[in-house]
Enzyme design. Structure first.
Site, PDB file in Angstrom:
ATOM      1  N   THR A 106       0.860  -1.182   0.000  1.00  0.00           N
ATOM      2  CA  THR A 106       0.000   0.000   0.000  1.00  0.00           C
ATOM      3  C   THR A 106       0.897   1.232   0.000  1.00  0.00           C
ATOM      4  OG1 THR A 106      -1.734  -1.147   1.227  1.00  0.00           O
ATOM      5  CG2 THR A 106      -1.802   1.256   1.226  1.00  0.00           C
ATOM      6  N   LYS A 182      -6.879   0.878  -3.808  1.00  0.00           N
ATOM      7  CA  LYS A 182      -6.460   0.278  -2.537  1.00  0.00           C
ATOM      8  C   LYS A 182      -6.524   1.307  -1.414  1.00  0.00           C
ATOM      9  CE  LYS A 182      -4.908  -2.603   0.475  1.00  0.00           C
ATOM     10  NZ  LYS A 182      -3.564  -3.185   0.508  1.00  0.00           N
TER      11      LYS A 182
END
Length: 315
Positions: A106, A182
């Protein structure tokens, strides 16, 4: 030195053999792929070898792989793996032209865009491919992959994606789109965990039976996936990290940084970030993210269930 560009290696590299990386690497193995796992931890490397894979201590050993997955914690670790200390001696410069870097951490969308450009300048292909689903789904090859990249990137990673994911979302042709989606997911995940902790703190403060409360909420409109998944950790009193508090300190900080770039206020995410930051500051950063409930406990001094080592760890 790079291997010749016409030499196609069947090897797949996985950098990062933590909960998500180990499960992913083992899922690739089960589908018959040739996998080399890389981690600084000798214990993690030994565990992967026991599962039937090969291991490497440093990313440099993966230079000949046709596809390398980066299942690391943050952008700083991505930088270290690909470009080394101060941009010297990293994996990217040693990989063969046409090889693929699957960036699964991420990271900020703006970082993913810039990374794609840097890799392209080296003749490498990037698939922006953050993953979701937790350690359990990583182990069963049922992750969700929020991806973006060229047709070439998807063609070269087709077998890898098929082995690791139940769902692959193709969100665009350029790096950045996958990381953007995400980030929205992590915004919601962090908010929902913090809200679940606050709700259980409210119930505990009112003297409710927390087991009964959990049963009621999971059959009512107030339920969420995170409530249903994380509250059992609280009920068991087991904060062994599957996803740690500090992960959401990182991810919600990325949410806020991106919001500042966009001039978009996000007060709900801000409140959740403060709770995770408070938990980390209280020394809970390496505990399971459900340990954010302890912030409320320390303020209100209500009872939480104690750990029972004889009981099985919730998923």
């Amino acid at each position: 030195m790079s291997t010749p560009s016409n030499a196609v290696s069947p090897d797949i590299g996985v950098v990062g053999l933590g909960a998500m990386g180990m499960g992913t690497a083992c899922s690739l193995l089960r589908q018959g792929l040739s996998v080399i796992g890389c981690d600084i931890s000798p214990t993690a490397r030994a565990a992967f070898e026991d599962a039937g894979g090969r291991s490497a201590e440093t990313p440099a050993a993966l230079a000949g792989c046709s596809v390398v997955l980066l299942v690391v914690v943050n952008a700083d670790q991505v930088e270290q793996v690909l470009f080394g200390a101060e941009g010297q001696g990293g994996l990217a410069a040693a990989m063969s032209p046409g090889s693929v870097v699957m960036q699964c951490a991420t990271v900020a969308p703006s970082y993913a865009v810039a990374l794609g450009e840097r890799l392209a300048a080296l003749g490498l292909v990037m698939l922006d491919a953050p993953i979701s689903g937790g350690a359990a789904k990583a182990c069963t090859g049922e992750l969700s992959v929020m991806s973006s990249g060229t047709a070439e990137a998807y063609e070269k990673t087709d077998a890898v994606l098929s082995a690791m994911a139940a769902k692959v979302y193709r969100l665009g042709e350029q790096p950045g789109a996958g990381s953007s989606v995400k980030l929205v997911n992590q915004h919601l995940a962090g908010v929902h965990i913090a809200a679940a902790a606050e709700a259980m703190a409210l119930g505990a403060s009112m003297g409710l039976d927390l087991e009964v409360l959990y049963d009621v909420i999971t059959h009512s409109a107030g339920n969420s996936w995170m409530f249903e998944n994380r509250v059992p950790h609280i009920l068991k009193g087991d904060y062994t990290p599957l996803s740690a508090v500090d992960i959401f300190v990182k991810d919600l900080n990325i949410v806020h940084a991106t919001g500042r770039e966009l001039k978009l206020p996000m007060p709900v995410a801000g409140s959740a970030l403060q709770q995770f930051t408070a938990a980390s500051g209280a020394g809970l950063g390496r505990e399971d993210d459900s340990a954010v409930v302890k912030v409320y406990q320390r303020l209100r001094h209500f009872d939480l269930p104690a750990a029972n080592d004889a009981e099985e760890r919730p998923s």
